[in-house]
Motif scaffolding. Structure first.
Motif, PDB file in Angstrom:
ATOM      1  N   VAL A 447       0.778  -1.164   0.081  1.00 45.67           N
ATOM      2  CA  VAL A 447      -0.012   0.026   0.129  1.00 45.67           C
ATOM      3  C   VAL A 447       0.855   1.208  -0.030  1.00 45.67           C
ATOM      4  CG1 VAL A 447      -1.537   1.409   1.541  1.00 45.67           C
ATOM      5  CG2 VAL A 447      -2.082  -1.059   1.130  1.00 45.67           C
ATOM      6  N   HIS A 448       0.547   2.129  -1.028  1.00 46.32           N
ATOM      7  CA  HIS A 448       0.884   3.452  -0.813  1.00 46.32           C
ATOM      8  C   HIS A 448       0.124   4.544   0.136  1.00 46.32           C
ATOM      9  CE1 HIS A 448       3.715   3.224  -4.733  1.00 46.32           C
ATOM     10  NE2 HIS A 448       3.859   2.239  -4.181  1.00 46.32           N
ATOM     11  N   GLU A 449       0.176   4.992   0.898  1.00 46.97           N
ATOM     12  CA  GLU A 449      -0.468   6.003   1.729  1.00 46.97           C
ATOM     13  C   GLU A 449       0.091   7.208   2.421  1.00 46.97           C
ATOM     14  OE1 GLU A 449      -3.279   7.153   2.536  1.00 46.97           O
ATOM     15  OE2 GLU A 449      -4.751   5.517   1.865  1.00 46.97           O
ATOM     16  N   THR A 450      -0.686   8.049   2.380  1.00 47.27           N
ATOM     17  CA  THR A 450      -0.215   9.383   3.350  1.00 47.27           C
ATOM     18  C   THR A 450      -0.515   9.136   4.741  1.00 47.27           C
ATOM     19  OG1 THR A 450      -2.384  10.449   3.029  1.00 47.27           O
ATOM     20  CG2 THR A 450      -0.975  10.633   1.047  1.00 47.27           C
ATOM     21  N   ALA A 451      -1.311   8.387   5.077  1.00 46.07           N
ATOM     22  CA  ALA A 451      -1.926   8.451   6.644  1.00 46.07           C
ATOM     23  C   ALA A 451      -2.108   6.746   6.997  1.00 46.07           C
ATOM     24  CB  ALA A 451      -2.672   9.349   6.976  1.00 46.07           C
ATOM     25  N   TRP A 452      -2.312   6.722   8.436  1.00 46.90           N
ATOM     26  CA  TRP A 452      -2.414   5.243   8.826  1.00 46.90           C
ATOM     27  C   TRP A 452      -4.039   5.147   8.632  1.00 46.90           C
ATOM     28  CZ3 TRP A 452       0.608   1.638   9.098  1.00 46.90           C
ATOM     29  CH2 TRP A 452       2.144   1.753   8.856  1.00 46.90           C
ATOM     30  N   VAL A 462       4.220  -0.618   3.793  1.00 44.77           N
ATOM     31  CA  VAL A 462       3.293   0.444   3.570  1.00 44.77           C
ATOM     32  C   VAL A 462       4.602   1.518   3.159  1.00 44.77           C
ATOM     33  CG1 VAL A 462       2.242   2.353   4.674  1.00 44.77           C
ATOM     34  CG2 VAL A 462       1.738  -0.014   5.593  1.00 44.77           C
ATOM     35  N   LEU A 463       4.157   1.898   2.072  1.00 38.41           N
ATOM     36  CA  LEU A 463       5.287   3.239   1.503  1.00 38.41           C
ATOM     37  C   LEU A 463       4.632   4.372   1.831  1.00 38.41           C
ATOM     38  CD1 LEU A 463       6.437   1.156  -1.784  1.00 38.41           C
ATOM     39  CD2 LEU A 463       7.288   1.222   0.476  1.00 38.41           C
ATOM     40  N   PRO A 464       5.027   5.490   2.298  1.00 35.61           N
ATOM     41  CA  PRO A 464       4.679   6.831   2.877  1.00 35.61           C
ATOM     42  C   PRO A 464       4.563   7.604   1.380  1.00 35.61           C
ATOM     43  CG  PRO A 464       6.845   6.624   3.547  1.00 35.61           C
ATOM     44  CD  PRO A 464       6.483   5.294   2.876  1.00 35.61           C
ATOM     45  N   ALA A 465       3.402   7.984   0.970  1.00 34.67           N
ATOM     46  CA  ALA A 465       3.143   8.941  -0.015  1.00 34.67           C
ATOM     47  C   ALA A 465       3.133  10.209   0.399  1.00 34.67           C
ATOM     48  CB  ALA A 465       2.081   8.431  -0.817  1.00 34.67           C
ATOM     49  N   THR A 466       3.266  11.268  -0.554  1.00 36.40           N
ATOM     50  CA  THR A 466       3.381  12.898  -0.410  1.00 36.40           C
ATOM     51  C   THR A 466       1.544  12.909  -0.439  1.00 36.40           C
ATOM     52  OG1 THR A 466       3.582  13.105  -2.596  1.00 36.40           O
ATOM     53  CG2 THR A 466       5.352  13.563  -1.071  1.00 36.40           C
ATOM     54  N   MET A 467       1.286  14.009   0.139  1.00 32.15           N
ATOM     55  CA  MET A 467       0.000  14.584   0.051  1.00 32.15           C
ATOM     56  C   MET A 467       0.073  15.702  -0.960  1.00 32.15           C
ATOM     57  SD  MET A 467      -1.479  15.041   3.960  1.00 32.15           S
ATOM     58  CE  MET A 467      -3.165  15.567   3.253  1.00 32.15           C
ATOM     59  N   THR A 468      -1.083  15.928  -1.642  1.00 37.54           N
ATOM     60  CA  THR A 468      -1.090  16.926  -2.904  1.00 37.54           C
ATOM     61  C   THR A 468      -0.282  18.128  -2.670  1.00 37.54           C
ATOM     62  OG1 THR A 468      -2.505  18.117  -4.248  1.00 37.54           O
ATOM     63  CG2 THR A 468      -3.508  17.718  -2.230  1.00 37.54           C
ATOM     64  N   LEU A 469      -0.376  18.933  -1.604  1.00 39.27           N
ATOM     65  CA  LEU A 469       0.270  20.294  -1.155  1.00 39.27           C
ATOM     66  C   LEU A 469       1.715  20.015  -1.279  1.00 39.27           C
ATOM     67  CD1 LEU A 469      -2.091  21.691   1.209  1.00 39.27           C
ATOM     68  CD2 LEU A 469      -1.431  22.481  -0.858  1.00 39.27           C
ATOM     69  N   GLU A 470       2.255  18.783  -1.077  1.00 37.67           N
ATOM     70  CA  GLU A 470       3.692  18.389  -1.088  1.00 37.67           C
ATOM     71  C   GLU A 470       4.286  18.006  -2.519  1.00 37.67           C
ATOM     72  OE1 GLU A 470       3.237  16.572   3.441  1.00 37.67           O
ATOM     73  OE2 GLU A 470       3.417  15.293   1.799  1.00 37.67           O
ATOM     74  N   ARG A 471       3.448  18.448  -3.545  1.00 43.40           N
ATOM     75  CA  ARG A 471       4.014  18.066  -4.856  1.00 43.40           C
ATOM     76  C   ARG A 471       3.398  18.979  -5.865  1.00 43.40           C
ATOM     77  NH1 ARG A 471       0.949  12.826  -3.619  1.00 43.40           N
ATOM     78  NH2 ARG A 471      -0.959  13.200  -4.743  1.00 43.40           N
TER      79      ARG A 471
END
Length: 773
Positions: A447-452, A462-471
């Motif tokens: 899973v790629h996710e921004t939060a738990w 679990v691979l931490p993904a950026t939120m939209t404001l971070e890219r």
């Protein structure tokens, strides 16, 4: 830090600018939006929230015992990984599964809305990655929102997009419609969101304009809140899931009083005579009149007859919401809505006819851009295996089992690895204990996710993904006349990376980097896609600035066509020269194709079919699990606006004052909703805007079970999908039937458990490799 520099950005619920002031993110809605969504407030506190995932993690059981089915998913500890080790483990597992069982053992899930950005669209990214590196994957088709309609409407009217996305416009309704009857209502909480972005929320204004002109709005729904105050409309309370019976009764009134437009029906439709025979009960002796429908719908027969009289001779728009088809036999009311419009002779008239899902999304009822922003190419999928999206648990629990779908008899594939990015099935899916058991059958869940989210808590890697404001990205939709440069406003949280960067590194390890990236970085892809749009506009003699100029100015207005309703309008003008894309070329009240499938739960013309879920002594209440007004699905449930609409940290459940009085429940009490699948705790709100015998609990509260391994879990946060039934709408579409279930309701005795939905899972220290672990 204080910065006066504003960054333009976009979300599914609106365009905005973002700037930092005293270490606080300030969100300002797009100045051209007449009715900005309050969901923008969810962005303000999201970036550094404790629920964010800071670095790659692996589930302890998977790390120590290797891939394989494991019942501890959802309750296990997590161990931190470095990015290089995470990449190596993911790449090795993909190679192992694809090498041993082929790509047909990999499910590219990723159902969900993810970001409004067109490049960092998580589904496109993961599908492109699996296609270019492994040669394909097992996919899903359709959506939880419109799974039944997406299969049905092509049979009976032709093209779902022409009816939904290019149907009658709100502008036309404001000018011409005399009566709008909306089965499932026109809740503005739904139309404030649209995939790809929504810069102008115009529905409220057009509804107000139509009402001031004298248009009558009638909302047929168990919930009064499904019609905005600006409509000055009439609420017709109906028992959940009985709209088909009501429409059949309305049709019977039209036929018996000779109010049906027989000339229209003869020229533009096929199968009307078969439905009339069904209304009259020629085959079974059951007349489907107002007296028959009244006890089913909870609407007096006289009121049904009066409603039919109000429709006769008027310019009528019939709308059916997504919610109607998210229930057992959900195809039937959607089909019957079209039949009612046809019986009134309305399709193809200005401001009249049939609109599927108008008001359900901000896309619908708008004009189309002359040129749409291009999508990221996903490559060629070499695996021709798929499931209807709502049948994911069935697939994992019953590999090799046969199932029906749209005239085909298919087989569930045997899936060993699921790859999910940008979605949360523990929001969308039903019977969450069953879904957990299904995921426990996998070898590996990545899973790629921004939060738990609950999905991340069930993952192996679990691979931490950026939120939209971070890219960086570009926000745009085919019906939004503003293209938005989504400028980066914050550094990535912790070690988070965007999906494209993650997949690029994985593709390098799998030997597919060149095919995946085509030699472009993220910014180069944005410029490339923008240039494609620019060239297509140039072919129409429309000039727009180059990419660098667009990026600097932040917002670009695009030319639009006023093409709403064109399919049915051309058809009405000349049905012989402009036939519909149906087998008959006409509106199909009876479908020979559907009849030929032989499905008892979806015959050749629309009918009333009793649902298996009906209130009884043990479960006396209907539960409506509808869309939330404080967030998009489960996105940013921890956002400040979403949290502000809870009480005591729990989701709010609404019930009628008569029911509350009888049960001894007052506003603010913690209540429990119970059926054979589990228990949900929520905070009660007593409201006269819901009909007796019905309780309403919106979806989207993050799943928070007291005991994650329980066969019948207790969700202390308020996720109604603990209780909903995981079955298909019918053999035709296998759509989601999660809108309605039955429960018993009572005050919770004792001290309610603390909500912990936004607390990260336990992080464990890594044991030495030789510990025997």
């Amino acid at each position: 830090m204080t910065s006066t520099h504003r960054k333009t950005h976009s979300s599914h619920w609106g365009a905005f600018t973002a700037r930092w002031q005293d270490d606080r993110l300030v969100i300002t809605p797009f100045s051209g939006d007449p009715d900005p969504s309050p969901l923008l407030q969810n962005m303000a506190n999201a970036l550094g929230h404790r629920a964010r995932i800071a670095g790659p993690m692996v589930r302890r059981g998977w790390l120590e015992q290797g891939p394989g089915p494991d019942n501890r998913r959802g309750a296990d500890e997590y161990v931190a990984l470095s990015w290089p080790e995470a990449y190596e483990r993911v790449a090795a597992e993909l190679q192992r599964v694809a090498g041993e069982s082929g790509p047909e053992a990999i499910f590219g899930g990723s159902y969900g809305w993810s970001s409004a950005g067109r490049f960092h669209h998580a589904q496109s990214q993961v599908h492109r990655f699996l296609n270019t590196t492994l040669g394909g994957y097992v996919r899903s088709v359709n959506s939880y929102s419109s799974g039944a309609s997406a299969v049905l409407l092509p049979h009976i009217i032709g093209d779902i997009n022409e009816i939904a996305r290019r149907g009658v416009s709100w502008q036309e309704i404001a000018q011409h419609t005399e009566v709008m009857i909306s089965f499932g209502g026109l809740a503005l909480k739904n139309s404030q969101v649209a995939s790809g972005g929504l810069s102008e929320h115009t529905e409220r204004g057009f509804i107000d304009q139509a009402a001031r002109r004298g248009a009558a709005f009638i909302s047929v729904s168990p919930l009064e809140s499904d019609l905005p105050a600006e409509a000055r409309g009439e609420w017709l309370p109906i028992r959940p899931g009985t709209d088909a019976a009501l429409i059949l009764a309305l049709l019977h009134v039209l036929v018996s009083r000779r109010w049906s437009d027989e000339a229209f029906l003869a020229r533009y439709c096929v199968g009307w005579e078969k439905l009339v025979a069904y209304l009259r009960g020629d085959a079974d002796g059951q007349v489907r009149d107002a007296a028959w429908a009244a006890p089913i719908c909870g609407i007096p027969a006289a009121r049904i007859e009066a409603l039919a009289a109000r429709l006769h001779g008027r310019r009528v728009m019939v709308t059916v919401a997504h919610s109607l088809q998210r229930a057992e036999h959900g195809e039937q009311p959607v089909w019957l809505g079209l039949v009612l419009a046809a019986a009134l002779g309305q399709p193809g008239l200005p401001g009249g006819g049939y609109a599927y899902a108008l008001g359900a999304l901000g896309h619908y009822g708008k004009h189309h851009n002359q040129v749409a922003f291009p999508a990221l190419p996903q490559g060629k999928n070499g695996i021709d295996r798929f499931i209807p999206v709502a049948r994911v648990a069935d697939m994992l629990l019953h590999p090799g089992e046969k199932f029906f779908y749209n005239g085909r008899h298919l087989t569930y594939p045997s899936i060993r690895l699921a790859y999910w990015a940008g979605g949360n099935p523990f929001h969308h899916h039903q019977d969450l204990a069953r879904l957990r058991r299904a995921f426990c059958r996998l070898d590996t869940l990545i899973v790629h996710e921004t939060a738990w989210t609950a999905t991340a808590r069930h993952a192996d890697i679990v691979l931490p993904a950026t939120m939209t404001l971070e890219r960086e990205d570009i926000g745009g939709a085919p019906t939004d006349r503003h293209l938005v440069a989504m400028q980066q406003a914050a550094a990535p949280y912790g070690e988070a990376k965007d999906d494209y960067a993650i997949f690029t590194e994985l593709a390098r390890r799998l030997g597919g980097e060149a095919a995946f990236t085509e030699g472009r970085g993220a910014r180069e892809w944005l410029a490339h896609l923008y240039q494609q749009m620019r060239e297509r506009l140039r072919e129409r003699d429309v000039s727009v600035p180059d990419f660098a100029t667009f990026w600097q100015q932040g917002i670009l207005e695009l030319p639009q066509d006023q093409d709403g309703g064109r399919l049915l309008r051309a058809f009405r003008q000349d049905p012989e020269r402009n036939p519909l894309p149906t087998p008959s070329g006409k509106l199909e009240i009876f479908s020979q194709a559907i009849a030929g499938f032989g499905y008892a739960d979806c015959p050749g013309h629309p009918v009333w079919l009793e649902p298996q879920q009906r209130p009884d002594q043990q479960h006396p209440f209907y539960l409506i699990a509808n869309q939330p007004e404080s967030r998009l699905h489960s996105q940013l449930d921890f956002g400040q606006y979403s949290v502000s609409r809870k009480r005591g940290g729990r989701e709010i459940c609404r019930l009628n004052p008569d029911d509350a009085r009888r049960l001894g429940i007052t506003t603010g009490d913690v209540v429990e909703l119970v059926n054979g699948r589990g228990t949900v705790l929520a905070s009660a709100e007593v409201s006269a805007r819901i009909m007796p015998g019905v309780v309403q609990l919106p979806t989207g509260a993050w799943y928070d079970p007291v005991d994650p391994l329980a066969e019948k879990p207790v969700c202390r946060h308020g996720n109604p999908n603990v209780l909903t039934l995981d079955i298909g709408t019918s053999s035709l579409s296998q759509g989601c039937a999660g809108q309605i279930t039955v429960v018993r309701v009572g005050r919770f005795a004792g001290e309610a458990p603390e909500v912990r939905a936004f607390e990260p899972p336990v992080a464990a220290s890594r044991r030495p490799e030789n510990s025997g672990g």
